[in-house]
Design a protein around this motif. Sequence first.
Motif, mmCIF file in Angstrom:
data_model
loop_
_atom_site.group_PDB
_atom_site.id
_atom_site.type_symbol
_atom_site.label_atom_id
_atom_site.label_comp_id
_atom_site.label_asym_id
_atom_site.label_seq_id
_atom_site.Cartn_x
_atom_site.Cartn_y
_atom_site.Cartn_z
ATOM 1 N N THR A 573 15.183 -21.947 19.423
ATOM 2 C CA THR A 573 13.861 -21.544 18.920
ATOM 3 C C THR A 573 13.145 -22.721 18.262
ATOM 4 O O THR A 573 11.939 -22.967 18.495
ATOM 5 C CB THR A 573 14.020 -20.395 17.916
ATOM 6 N N LEU A 574 13.866 -23.476 17.461
ATOM 7 C CA LEU A 574 13.264 -24.624 16.781
ATOM 8 C C LEU A 574 12.860 -25.713 17.780
ATOM 9 O O LEU A 574 11.827 -26.376 17.622
ATOM 10 C CB LEU A 574 14.231 -25.188 15.747
ATOM 11 N N GLU A 575 13.675 -25.910 18.811
ATOM 12 C CA GLU A 575 13.333 -26.903 19.825
ATOM 13 C C GLU A 575 12.043 -26.519 20.551
ATOM 14 O O GLU A 575 11.167 -27.355 20.801
ATOM 15 C CB GLU A 575 14.481 -27.051 20.818
ATOM 16 N N ILE A 576 11.945 -25.217 20.898
ATOM 17 C CA ILE A 576 10.736 -24.753 21.593
ATOM 18 C C ILE A 576 9.512 -24.917 20.693
ATOM 19 O O ILE A 576 8.440 -25.386 21.119
ATOM 20 C CB ILE A 576 10.914 -23.296 22.037
ATOM 21 N N GLN A 577 9.667 -24.526 19.424
ATOM 22 C CA GLN A 577 8.540 -24.675 18.491
ATOM 23 C C GLN A 577 8.161 -26.149 18.307
ATOM 24 O O GLN A 577 6.973 -26.508 18.237
ATOM 25 C CB GLN A 577 8.899 -24.048 17.146
ATOM 26 N N LEU A 578 9.171 -27.027 18.233
ATOM 27 C CA LEU A 578 8.911 -28.459 18.080
ATOM 28 C C LEU A 578 8.196 -29.017 19.311
ATOM 29 O O LEU A 578 7.251 -29.821 19.192
ATOM 30 C CB LEU A 578 10.227 -29.197 17.831
ATOM 31 N N GLN A 579 8.624 -28.563 20.514
ATOM 32 C CA GLN A 579 7.983 -29.021 21.738
ATOM 33 C C GLN A 579 6.514 -28.591 21.786
ATOM 34 O O GLN A 579 5.620 -29.368 22.151
ATOM 35 C CB GLN A 579 8.748 -28.476 22.948
ATOM 36 N N GLU A 584 0.764 -29.820 21.274
ATOM 37 C CA GLU A 584 -0.500 -29.529 20.595
ATOM 38 C C GLU A 584 -1.061 -30.786 19.920
ATOM 39 O O GLU A 584 -2.251 -31.098 20.013
ATOM 40 C CB GLU A 584 -0.270 -28.422 19.565
ATOM 41 N N MET A 585 -0.187 -31.539 19.250
ATOM 42 C CA MET A 585 -0.632 -32.770 18.588
ATOM 43 C C MET A 585 -1.116 -33.807 19.608
ATOM 44 O O MET A 585 -2.130 -34.487 19.404
ATOM 45 C CB MET A 585 0.518 -33.340 17.745
ATOM 46 N N LYS A 586 -0.413 -33.887 20.738
ATOM 47 C CA LYS A 586 -0.790 -34.841 21.774
ATOM 48 C C LYS A 586 -2.155 -34.497 22.364
ATOM 49 O O LYS A 586 -3.005 -35.362 22.581
ATOM 50 C CB LYS A 586 0.287 -34.849 22.853
ATOM 51 N N ALA A 587 -2.357 -33.174 22.640
ATOM 52 C CA ALA A 587 -3.641 -32.766 23.211
ATOM 53 C C ALA A 587 -4.779 -32.938 22.209
ATOM 54 O O ALA A 587 -5.909 -33.277 22.569
ATOM 55 C CB ALA A 587 -3.558 -31.311 23.662
ATOM 56 N N TYR A 588 -4.495 -32.695 20.928
ATOM 57 C CA TYR A 588 -5.548 -32.786 19.907
ATOM 58 C C TYR A 588 -5.962 -34.236 19.656
ATOM 59 O O TYR A 588 -7.124 -34.538 19.406
ATOM 60 C CB TYR A 588 -5.044 -32.126 18.619
ATOM 61 N N VAL A 589 -5.013 -35.162 19.731
ATOM 62 C CA VAL A 589 -5.280 -36.579 19.448
ATOM 63 C C VAL A 589 -5.829 -37.305 20.685
ATOM 64 O O VAL A 589 -6.442 -38.367 20.588
ATOM 65 C CB VAL A 589 -3.999 -37.255 18.923
ATOM 66 N N SER A 590 -5.626 -36.731 21.876
ATOM 67 C CA SER A 590 -5.998 -37.402 23.133
ATOM 68 C C SER A 590 -7.512 -37.656 23.180
ATOM 69 O O SER A 590 -8.322 -36.802 22.792
ATOM 70 C CB SER A 590 -5.577 -36.532 24.329
ATOM 71 N N PRO A 591 -7.964 -38.834 23.701
ATOM 72 C CA PRO A 591 -9.405 -39.131 23.809
ATOM 73 C C PRO A 591 -10.065 -38.426 24.986
ATOM 74 O O PRO A 591 -11.281 -38.311 25.022
ATOM 75 C CB PRO A 591 -9.424 -40.656 23.987
ATOM 76 N N ASP A 592 -9.256 -37.944 25.914
ATOM 77 C CA ASP A 592 -9.804 -37.267 27.097
ATOM 78 C C ASP A 592 -10.348 -35.896 26.692
ATOM 79 O O ASP A 592 -9.603 -35.071 26.119
ATOM 80 C CB ASP A 592 -8.711 -37.132 28.157
ATOM 81 N N ARG A 597 -9.571 -30.059 25.511
ATOM 82 C CA ARG A 597 -9.887 -28.635 25.658
ATOM 83 C C ARG A 597 -8.628 -27.773 25.817
ATOM 84 O O ARG A 597 -8.644 -26.582 25.536
ATOM 85 C CB ARG A 597 -10.800 -28.434 26.866
ATOM 86 N N LYS A 598 -7.563 -28.343 26.319
ATOM 87 C CA LYS A 598 -6.313 -27.584 26.494
ATOM 88 C C LYS A 598 -5.631 -27.286 25.165
ATOM 89 O O LYS A 598 -4.717 -26.456 25.109
ATOM 90 C CB LYS A 598 -5.348 -28.361 27.386
ATOM 91 N N ALA A 599 -6.030 -27.940 24.110
ATOM 92 C CA ALA A 599 -5.397 -27.682 22.804
ATOM 93 C C ALA A 599 -5.703 -26.258 22.336
ATOM 94 O O ALA A 599 -6.774 -25.710 22.608
ATOM 95 C CB ALA A 599 -5.908 -28.709 21.779
ATOM 96 N N VAL A 600 -4.741 -25.716 21.635
ATOM 97 C CA VAL A 600 -4.871 -24.331 21.156
ATOM 98 C C VAL A 600 -5.999 -24.223 20.147
ATOM 99 O O VAL A 600 -6.745 -23.230 20.116
ATOM 100 C CB VAL A 600 -3.532 -23.851 20.543
ATOM 101 N N ARG A 601 -6.146 -25.244 19.333
ATOM 102 C CA ARG A 601 -7.199 -25.202 18.320
ATOM 103 C C ARG A 601 -8.581 -25.134 18.956
ATOM 104 O O ARG A 601 -9.440 -24.350 18.545
ATOM 105 C CB ARG A 601 -7.082 -26.443 17.432
ATOM 106 N N GLU A 602 -8.771 -25.989 20.020
ATOM 107 C CA GLU A 602 -10.053 -25.981 20.698
ATOM 108 C C GLU A 602 -10.301 -24.640 21.387
ATOM 109 O O GLU A 602 -11.419 -24.103 21.372
ATOM 110 C CB GLU A 602 -10.096 -27.118 21.728
ATOM 111 N N GLN A 603 -9.256 -24.083 21.986
ATOM 112 C CA GLN A 603 -9.414 -22.783 22.662
ATOM 113 C C GLN A 603 -9.824 -21.695 21.670
ATOM 114 O O GLN A 603 -10.740 -20.901 21.929
ATOM 115 C CB GLN A 603 -8.104 -22.406 23.360
#
Length: 676
Positions: A573-579, A584-592, A597-603
């Motif tokens: 469970t912790l591994e899945i949550q960490l992944q 999420e962090m990668k999508a949020y920080v990405s310049p593309d 848009r794929k980030a959960v926060r943006e959605q």
Amino acid sequence: MGDQIQFIVEKLNQEPFRKNYNLISFDSLESLQLLQLLSDVLGEIDQKHAVDIREELPEQTAKRMLNLLGILKYKPPGTVSDLSAFRQGLITGSKPVIHPVLHWLLQRTNELKKRAYLARFLVKLEVPAEFLQDDTVADFNKQYEELMEAFKNLHKEHEQLKMSGLSTAEIRRDISAMEEEKDQLAKRVERLKKRVETVQNHQRMLEIARQLRLEKEREESLAQQKQEQKSQLFHAEQRLQRAQVQLKEMQDVVADSKPESLMKKLEEEINFNSYLVTEKIPREMESKKTSVYFLEKVVAEPAMTQADLTALEREINEVNAQMNQLIEKRMMKYEPADSKFSMYRQQASIISRKKEAKAEELQAAKEEMSSLERQVEQKSSQAHELEGSEVLTEDEFKQYVTKLRSKNTFYKKKRLEIAEITAEYGILQRTEELLRQRHEAIQQQLQAIEEKKGISGYSYTQEELERVSAVKSEMDEVKGQTLDNMSEMVKKLNAMVAEKKASLAPVIKELRQLRQNCQELTQECDEKKIQYNSCAAGLETNRSALEQEVKGLLEECAQEESNYRYINCMKRTLEIQLQRAKEEMKAYVSPDPQERRKAVREQYTRIILEQENLGKKLREKQKVVRESHGPNMKQMKMWQDFEQLMECKRECFLKQQNQAAIGQVIQEGGKDRLVL
């Protein structure tokens, strides 16, 4: 409080928990750990509650624990407000709430296990009354209640058998004693067989003895059947007599009574039965149900001390005093002394009490009559068993009196005949006496003649000699026959004794040797049995110790395996949550922008904006509808009025057409008459 915590820690360190706590570690447990510990203790009492509380919501955990504590009759301290605080503390895992519950559970674990086991089968499932109107549901509910009662009876029998005191050691001793008796009986049977085998035709004699035993058993069974059939016949005759008496009584009642009296009796009986059914019995049932409810409530309560009883008595007295005060206030408020209806109410209450008293007296009289009838039947059956006379009915007694009168007449007639025979007997006795006197006179004359001739006593001597000679000849014949029989019997007995001695001599020698061997084998068997018992006791002790050790190891293995699986699940469970967090962090920080848009926060942000826009549109639409609601309702009312007006015009037009058609038909009919 310290003693309570120490007791909890000691119990948790023992089997089957084995938690290895001390006072400091136990006191430092967090709320979630305390709730899990309480769930483990409840799971030991009832296996259905052995769950991980992290897999369920806090409300579900609290509801589950509260349900089980209610079944186990746990009473939280305090008032209603304290109960709400208790529920809240149970949800949050508060120590002042959890510790008393753990102390109460660990004090009576075995008793609570039994109560939880019984609750699985004895907690009644309440079915709504509207569903019980269905016959199928009612039948299933009835079967369910019958099975519950059967389970109660079986559990009581099981508890009685457990408390009867029969132990395994006693059963083993009884089995060993019965085995010894069996061996002794087998030896006796063998000895008897050997003794019987020397007798001639022993098989035939055994078969005859077996047949005799079977016939005796059959005779006993037939005698028992005969006695049972006699008893059944007697009871059937009694029932027939009662039925005949009832039939005659009914016939007499029908013959002597009129329809009006019969109807009056039936009406009285119907009124009495309807009073019992509608008023008396429901009231009694209600009172009985109330008393049973209170008794069940008292039984369900835990054991009370004298202080609790004193407090309850004081509360009862206070409540009674308050009730009396309220009754007095009500009487003063609603029933003044000058009320016109008070007298009628008192009379009605007196009449109702008299009615109840008379109904109870009538019921008691009926019960007494039925008990007396049962006693009469019992006494008559006892008289029949003792072969005595039966209790006679009125008709039988009349028949008996008639028969007795005829017998009395017959007795008087026979008594007259006996008197005549007695008189005749007196005459014959007198004749016999005269003849005896005449015989004595003749004997005296004969003796006088013998004395004259010098041969006095000749006739008497001759009679005696003849009698003695006859007796002697008979005795000589009997003696001769007896001596011959005795000599033959002595010869036969001597021959039989010699033959038996010759045949029993080798058997006696063999029997002596067998007795010596039997004594040696018995001594050796006793020694071997002592060795076997000691060896078996040692092996049994070792086996029980090994079983306990294996059981503990298996439980420890199961606990460790459960911990291992739990840790693996948490790790996954912790591994899945960490992944997910990394993605999420990668999508949020990405310049593309596409990747962002794929980030959960943006959605979620986009969805929130869409919902806010939709809410604005709906509010504007609501505002328009609210503003146009009044004119629209007015226009709808005008259209309805216009529709009613047009409908009224259509009906008037149809009526005018019908009247014009009728007038045309009348005019055509008048023209035809004029032409004729």
